[in-house]
Design an enzyme around this catalytic site. Structure first.
Site, PDB file in Angstrom:
ATOM      1  N   GLY A 267      -8.347  -0.175  -4.493  1.00 28.31           N
ATOM      2  CA  GLY A 267      -8.240   0.481  -3.188  1.00 28.31           C
ATOM      3  C   GLY A 267      -6.795   0.842  -2.882  1.00 28.31           C
ATOM      4  CG  MET A 269      -0.290  -2.528  -6.058  1.00 24.94           C
ATOM      5  SD  MET A 269      -1.073  -4.156  -6.251  1.00 24.94           S
ATOM      6  CE  MET A 269       0.371  -5.198  -6.196  1.00 24.94           C
ATOM      7  CG  ASN A 271       3.284  -1.751  -5.769  1.00 25.04           C
ATOM      8  OD1 ASN A 271       2.866  -2.541  -6.594  1.00 25.04           O
ATOM      9  ND2 ASN A 271       2.729  -0.567  -5.564  1.00 25.04           N
ATOM     10  CD  GLU A 304      -3.147  -3.136  -0.057  1.00 27.15           C
ATOM     11  OE1 GLU A 304      -2.380  -3.971  -0.584  1.00 27.15           O
ATOM     12  OE2 GLU A 304      -4.378  -3.116  -0.299  1.00 27.15           O
ATOM     13  CG  HIS A 307      -0.967  -8.202   0.454  1.00 25.48           C
ATOM     14  ND1 HIS A 307      -1.327  -9.502   0.228  1.00 25.48           N
ATOM     15  CD2 HIS A 307      -2.001  -7.446  -0.011  1.00 25.48           C
ATOM     16  CE1 HIS A 307      -2.534  -9.533  -0.338  1.00 25.48           C
ATOM     17  NE2 HIS A 307      -2.963  -8.316  -0.484  1.00 25.48           N
ATOM     18  CD  GLU A 326      -5.414  -9.780  -2.570  1.00 26.83           C
ATOM     19  OE1 GLU A 326      -5.835  -9.303  -1.494  1.00 26.83           O
ATOM     20  OE2 GLU A 326      -4.448  -9.282  -3.178  1.00 26.83           O
TER      21      GLU A 326
HETATM   22 ZN   LIG Z   1      -4.823  -7.563  -1.203  1.00 22.59          ZN
END
Ligand SMILES: [Zn+2]
Length: 879
Positions: A267, A269, A271, A304, A307, A326
């Site tokens: 879906g 990322m 980074n 994202e 994160h 996650e």
């Molecule tokens: Zn994730």
């Protein structure tokens, strides 16, 4: 016992810390699509506290090693050993600077891991182990270092050059070339590295953090998509603000970049500062994206972004701990969506998804705990168990500790571990210590697989006015764990009188209590609660708000379910009661169908639906959820031997019966929701569209439906209404469907994301004929088996969301699908493995289908050059 040689599994118990500290990584890329040159310089320092042999182990895959030097001495093949994906240098000095030059070939990379080409631009995907396809490095999440990255390329072909962190330099080079240098001050593991190079347009906005940092927010897309970024940008700004308000977490760099690509296995990322997104989760305009797409974008953009703290600042020690980042981040994005939209609707959708996708995993050949103990290919463990079940376990901490206790735990977690790679045990310890409580028993949720079952029995004594409720919990054995133990279950309970009044909950020996929800803790195999002063036999409202991820068994009468549907104060329980009633009705008719008897419409269900549809004060989105019948796959899970055709026939029969009997009410709701107002993307407008379109789907079961759908299609100013109308026409086999599909195709031919919807509408059509449609669509000029979104839209939807198509009795669906897995495997093993998992539950079907599916699994398994990804899935299924 000796492990057999073929067993390439990696075990959690074998974890050893990396014996070196990597102080800094300098990367220089000389970029070209056909061949990119990567220079790496890494400074190693021996970690005395870890010890062990002083050897440097690096990971690499498909790299052309041009040169390797250690402290400026060029190493020859006698100085190191390459075995599989590791390169080992023995007896390295305590301070070692390694320099490498490798060549890689992005344009030939079809697996979409490492550096690859999407359209005209290059980009990376490194989680979980893609960095080793870029250069030699200790490619494991517990090796964190700071990165300085210089990108050099042709200025015309690659005007935009991006990597993580802040831009610290740029300039011109000979031959029409240029370079840009990026520095990320935050140590990070290699899976968070990213680069993007190519011609991209951008939309820019700003966010000022609470402490005054001005952050430039840039979304990079292909030129033609510039007018589809507003919603993603708005979602990003909302997410940044929400994380400050709710979690006290601020952003930490001067830029935040998002890049949208059409070629992506996942879906999106996270980074560091350079998120790479599947374009499906960025691009939206009312005429191209549905309300579900809009909500998906908000959720994934939030995910994202969140994160940055839960995943990037504090990351995982090893991949067994994947749920650490996650599960926690999914919980955070669920809460974000709940705060932005309707909390109750979000909760219902989350539970439906968990039951539909995660419960079957627990019952299948890949069952694993949220923190697994072994894997062969980590890519196969990006599962609903690690993500969605992981999030429900975080939610249970929240339920047990309350919002303020949970936030205290989060604060301590960051205080202790910012900048570290840690484990799920560290998270649990922070939660326990911050709240001065013991969570040792709760920890078993991390190690035990399977879905617990809770059997509830009760007894009411009118004379003593005592009500006893007994919970018996057990978890069925799974392939990986034959024996299970009781778990800590937060048990949110309410009691209703027969007329729907909430009753006080006073346990024996307690002072009188208040009416409403009571949180109990069930942590034994069997537990009995006795309530006193209960004025009449109550209707139990069990596991309110789905307080634990369990299957609940209680012999509700139709009358009791009706009471819950009409009166319960908990929106989840009201919805769940309606689902139970519908499930009972459909499965009963499925039994009659199997015995060749006439099917009958359930009177209680009809009555309940009449009540729901007559409620003019309720949130339309909740009504829409309440009248959505359980999915065929969910119903299949409730049967010992799945009757594919029976479920479909019975569900259709009930849908049709409800539509005919309640046509007036469906009409009335449809008309009142179908206002002439122009499109809006507010939660209220989305709620109205959702009820309108579920009503339309019922009305399409009556004669009036076709013309309503056509009128809706003609008047539509948004993709939600357009799609609902065409899908409805396709579903009822209307002669007008072909024309609608053709017009849709000619309008959107050049638009990859919208064309995905066109493929889905056709792949999802029930019936054994659909396999032929799907096969024919594979030759459509827009379809490409190299593109994951297309594979998901056509092949994935057919195999995973079209039971009567995939499970056609003659095995044509199975054969078609196995052929696709075989075709995909050499191109993109990760996608091939996802597709192969469609066969996972083959043992639950009748003997004929079992034999057919087993034969296809064996055909795949017997291939010579099968990837580890697919081999793990298929061999587990066959075991
Ligand atoms: Zn994730």
């Amino acid at each position: 016992m000796q492990e057999c040689k073929a067993d390439k599994a990696i075990y959690r118990k074998n974890y050893l810390a990396y014996p070196w500290h990597v102080k800094q990584l300098d990367l220089r890329f000389v970029i070209a699509a056909e061949a990119t040159v990567v220079f790496a310089e890494m400074a190693f320092e021996w970690s005395e506290d870890v010890g062990g042999a002083r050897e440097i182990v690096l990971n690499g895959s498909d790299l052309e090693l041009v040169s390797l030097s250690l402290n400026d001495r060029v190493l020859t093949e006698n100085d190191y050993v390459i075995e599989g994906e590791s390169l080992t240098i023995h007896d390295a000095p305590r301070t070692s600077v390694l320099k490498t030059e490798v060549h890689i070939h992005p344009a030939a990379n079809t697996a979409l891991e490492g550096l690859y080409l999407s359209g005209d631009f290059l980009l990376t995907q490194c989680e979980a182990q893609g960095f080793r396809k870029i250069t030699w490095f200790p490619d494991r999440p517990d090796v964190m270092t700071t990165y300085r990255v210089t990108l050099e390329a042709d200025k015309t072909l690659f005007p935009v050059l991006l990597s993580n962190g802040n831009e610290v330099g740029s300039g011109e080079a000979d031959g029409g070339r240029h370079w840009v240098c990026w520095h990320d001050p935050f140590p990070k593991p290699s899976y968070l590295f990213a680069l993007v190079a190519g011609e991209l347009a951008l939309v820019e906005d700003h966010f000022t953090t609470r402490s005054g940092r001005d952050v430039a927010l840039r979304i990079y897309v292909e030129e033609e998509n510039l007018d589809r970024c507003d919603h993603a940008m708005e979602s990003l700004i909302n997410a940044m603000k929400w994380d400050e308000d709710r979690f006290d977490l601020e952003y930490d760099l001067d830029v935040y970049h998002i890049i949208a690509t059409n070629d992506f296995n996942m879906g999106a990322m996270e980074n560091k500062s350079l998120n790479i997104f599947n374009s499906k989760y960025v691009l939206a305009r009312p005429d191209t994206a549905t309300d579900v797409d809009y909500q998906g974008i908000e959720g994934v953009i939030g995910h994202e972004y969140f994160h940055n703290w839960t995943g990037n600042r504090v990351t995982c020690q090893d991949w067994f701990q994947l749920t650490l980042k996650e599960g926690l981040t999914v919980f955070r994005d669920e809460e974000f969506s709940a705060d932005m939209q309707s909390r109750a609707v979000k909760r219902i959708q989350t539970v439906r998804d968990l039951r539909l996708r995660q419960f079957p995993e627990d019952d299948g050949p890949m069952a694993h705990a949220i923190r697994p103990d072994r894997y062969v290919e980590i890519n196969n463990f990006y599962t609903a168990t690690v993500y969605q079940k992981g999030a429900t376990i975080i939610r249970m901490y929240h339920t047990l500790l309350g919002e303020s206790g949970f936030q205290k735990g989060m604060k301590l977690y960051f205080e202790r571990h910012d900048g570290q790679a840690v484990s799920c045990d560290d998270f649990l310890a922070a939660m326990a210590d911050a709240n001065d409580t013991n969570l040792d028993d709760f920890a078993h949720w991390y190690s035990q697989s399977g879905t617990p079952q809770v059997h509830v029995t009760d007894h009411y004594d009118a004379e003593s006015r005592e009500y006893t409720l007994t919970l018996a919990q057990s978890t069925p054995a799974t392939h990986d764990q034959p024996h299970k133990r009781p778990l800590v279950l937060p048990f949110a309970l309410g009691l209703l009188s027969a007329d729907g009044t909430e009753l006080p909950l006073q346990l024996k020996g307690e002072a009188p209590g208040a009416a409403g929800t009571r949180l109990l803790i069930a942590d034994k195999e069997q537990q009995t609660y006795t309530f006193v002063s209960v004025s009449s036999k109550p209707v139990p409202s069990l596991f309110r708000d789905f307080s634990a991820p369990v299957k609940v068994f209680y012999a509700y009468s139709a009358q009791q379910l009706a009471t819950l549907i009409e009166h319960d104060s908990d929106a989840f329980v009201r919805w769940d009661a309606a689902q139970r009633m519908a499930e009972n009705a459909i499965l009963t008719q499925c039994g009659r169908y199997a015995e060749g008897q006439d099917m009958q419409l359930d009177v209680a269900l009809l009555q309940a639906f009449r009540g729901i549809l007559s409620d003019e004060k309720a949130d339309p989105a909740l009504l829409a959820e309440a009248i959505t019948l359980p999915d065929e796959d969910y119903l299949a899970d409730q049967m010992d031997v799945v009757d594919v055709d029976g479920i479909h026939a019975a569900r259709q029969f009930i849908r049709q019966g409800l539509a005919v009997e309640l046509k007036t009410l469906f009409d009335k709701q449809y008309l009142s929701m179908n206002d002439a107002a122009a499109y809006e993307k507010t939660p209220a407008a989305m709620a109205r569209r959702s009820l309108k379109n579920i009503c339309l789907s019922y009305l399409l079961e009556t004669e009036a439906g076709e013309s309503l759908a056509v009128a809706q299609l003609d008047a539509s100013d948004n993709m939600t209404d357009t799609l609902a109308a065409i899908r409805g026409l396709v579903f009822i086999n209307s002669p007008l469907a072909a024309k609608a599909l053709a017009e849709f195709e000619s309008s959107w031919y050049g638009d990859p994301l919208v064309m995905d919807k066109w493929f889905i509408m056709q792949a999802i059509k029930p019936g054994s004929e659909t396999v032929n449609t799907v096969r024919a669509l594979m030759s459509h000029s827009v379809f490409s088996i190299r593109n994951p979104n297309k594979v998901r839209a056509l092949i994935g939807v057919f195999a995973m969301l079209n039971p009567t198509g995939f499970h056609a009795a003659d095995g044509s669906g199975y054969k078609f699908h196995a052929d696709r897995v075989i075709e995909l495997d050499p191109l993109n093993p990760q996608m091939a493995a996802r597709m192969a998992s469609a066969f996972n539950r083959w043992k639950r079907y009748d003997d004929d289908r079992k034999t057919l599916m087993q034969a296809e699994l064996q055909r795949i398994s017997s291939l010579d050059k099968l990837s580890g990804d697919v081999a793990e899935i298929v061999n587990n299924a066959l075991r």
